[in-house]
Design an enzyme around this catalytic site. Structure first.
Site, PDB file in Angstrom:
ATOM      1  CG  HIS A  12      -0.261   0.209   2.539  1.00 45.34           C
ATOM      2  ND1 HIS A  12      -0.751  -0.290   3.709  1.00 45.34           N
ATOM      3  CD2 HIS A  12       0.869   0.858   2.880  1.00 45.34           C
ATOM      4  CE1 HIS A  12       0.049   0.049   4.708  1.00 45.34           C
ATOM      5  NE2 HIS A  12       1.044   0.750   4.228  1.00 45.34           N
ATOM      6  CG  HIS A  59       0.171   4.502   7.703  1.00 47.79           C
ATOM      7  ND1 HIS A  59      -0.867   3.974   6.961  1.00 47.79           N
ATOM      8  CD2 HIS A  59       1.237   3.698   7.470  1.00 47.79           C
ATOM      9  CE1 HIS A  59      -0.428   2.905   6.294  1.00 47.79           C
ATOM     10  NE2 HIS A  59       0.830   2.717   6.592  1.00 47.79           N
TER      11      HIS A  59
HETATM   12  C1  DHB Z   1       6.114   3.766   2.439  1.00 47.92           C
HETATM   13  C2  DHB Z   1       5.571   2.513   2.761  1.00 47.92           C
HETATM   14  C3  DHB Z   1       4.537   2.435   3.693  1.00 47.92           C
HETATM   15  O1  DHB Z   1       3.975   1.260   4.097  1.00 47.92           O
HETATM   16  C4  DHB Z   1       4.029   3.578   4.273  1.00 47.92           C
HETATM   17  O2  DHB Z   1       2.993   3.445   5.103  1.00 47.92           O
HETATM   18  C5  DHB Z   1       4.575   4.820   3.967  1.00 47.92           C
HETATM   19  C6  DHB Z   1       5.617   4.914   3.048  1.00 47.92           C
HETATM   20  C7  DHB Z   1       7.219   3.890   1.428  1.00 47.92           C
HETATM   21  O3  DHB Z   1       7.761   2.882   0.970  1.00 47.92           O
HETATM   22  O4  DHB Z   1       7.532   5.025   1.042  1.00 47.92           O
HETATM   23 FE    FE Z   2       2.407   1.515   5.613  1.00 45.62          FE
END
Ligand code: DHB
Ligand code: FE
Length: 287
Positions: A12, A59
């Site tokens: 994601h 998040h």
């Molecule tokens: C990225 C990956 C993630 O799972 C997230 O929540 C935020 C950033 C990334 O790879 O940039």
């Molecule tokens: Fe993430």
């Protein structure tokens, strides 16, 4: 009765959402990754469900250190798209299914899982990016979506074992709903990635592919993996993968049905800092 027809698993990364929103999917950096989802969109067009139970992680967007539910079920009629700093993504709003979600809450809580009920929640890239990958850019999402948020951001996080058992409780709840709904359950986040500290940028393709093999073939054993192994092998954010065990636990083979069919499998590095993994499993309920 309602039934689970398939489970879908996908990473994601927020940059994936930005690439779609800004029309960059055919740029050299992104093309191969989006190619891996062409078949997914075709499959989805033929297998659009009535409802998706979308297991994802927030998040620190809807929740913060003020409140940290381990498992939060969205029972609202609709969910707004979160502003993660650049304005809300230009995607359709998320329409829930309050009656079905309330039934799941009743069933799963009486099955001894202490869910938090959420009647208002903005949904972030953890939920919108998987929808974009599977549906593209429609005017409206083609089905109802029940957001199911899991805390994998702030310790302590739930074990893979607990997530797998929760999936089984969700399967029972769906099977007991008295309406002929076609239901998919999605597990999202992962695969290997670490966004912070000296190991930032960590990717472990071998471990990820073994995880995919085991998720398909021996999920109960995979569910025993201690969380420290996710962090050691797949990075601090690789722990997002425990959410995949919720969706896998809801498949019928876990409870006596036939093994699911792998309709699609894809793996790609990199997308931003993350290894992208993706599976579609068609469910085969016991006769
Ligand atoms: C990225 C990956 C993630 O799972 C997230 O929540 C935020 C950033 C990334 O790879 O940039
Ligand atoms: Fe993430």
């Amino acid at each position: 009765m309602a039934r689970i027809s398939a489970s879908v698993f996908t990473s994601h990364v927020p940059a994936i959402g930005a690439a779609v929103d800004l029309g960059k999917t055919q740029e050299p950096y992104w093309q191969k990754m989006f190619d891996g989802y062409v078949k997914s969109k075709e499959w989805m067009a033929e297998h659009t469900p009535d409802v998706i139970i979308l297991v994802f992680n927030d998040h620190a967007t809807a929740f913060s250190l003020e409140m940290i539910p381990t498992f939060a079920l969205g029972t609202a009629a609709e969910f707004e798209i979160a502003d993660e700093g650049w304005g809300p993504r230009p995607v359709p709003k998320v329409i829930g299914h309050p009656a079905f979600a309330s039934h799941i809450a009743q069933s799963v809580i009486q099955d001894d899982f202490d869910l938090t009920i959420v009647n208002r929640m903005a949904v972030d890239h953890g939920l919108t990016v998987p929808l974009t990958l599977m549906f593209g850019q429609p005017e409206a999402w083609p089905c109802r979506i029940i957001p199911f948020a899991v805390n994998v951001v702030q310790y302590p996080v739930p074990s893979g074992r607990r997530c797998f058992a929760l999936g089984q409780a969700i399967r029972k709840a769906v099977a007991a709903y008295d309406e002929p709904l076609d239901v998919q359950i999605w597990g999202t986040g992962g695969m290997s990635h670490q966004l912070q500290g000296p190991r930032a940028g960590l990717i472990n393709a071998e471990w990820d592919n073994r995880f995919l093999d085991r998720l398909i073939a021996e999920p109960a054993e995979l569910a025993q993996l201690p969380h420290i192994e996710y962090v050691r092998e797949a990075g601090s954010e690789g722990i997002e993968l425990v959410m995949w065990l919720i969706a896998r636990g809801a498949m019928a083979d876990v409870d006596g049905g036939a093994p699911p069919t792998v309709a699609h499998r894809f793996y790609h590095v990199p997308a931003s800092n993350t290894a992208v993994g993706h599976l579609i499993l068609e469910n085969h309920p016991a006769a």
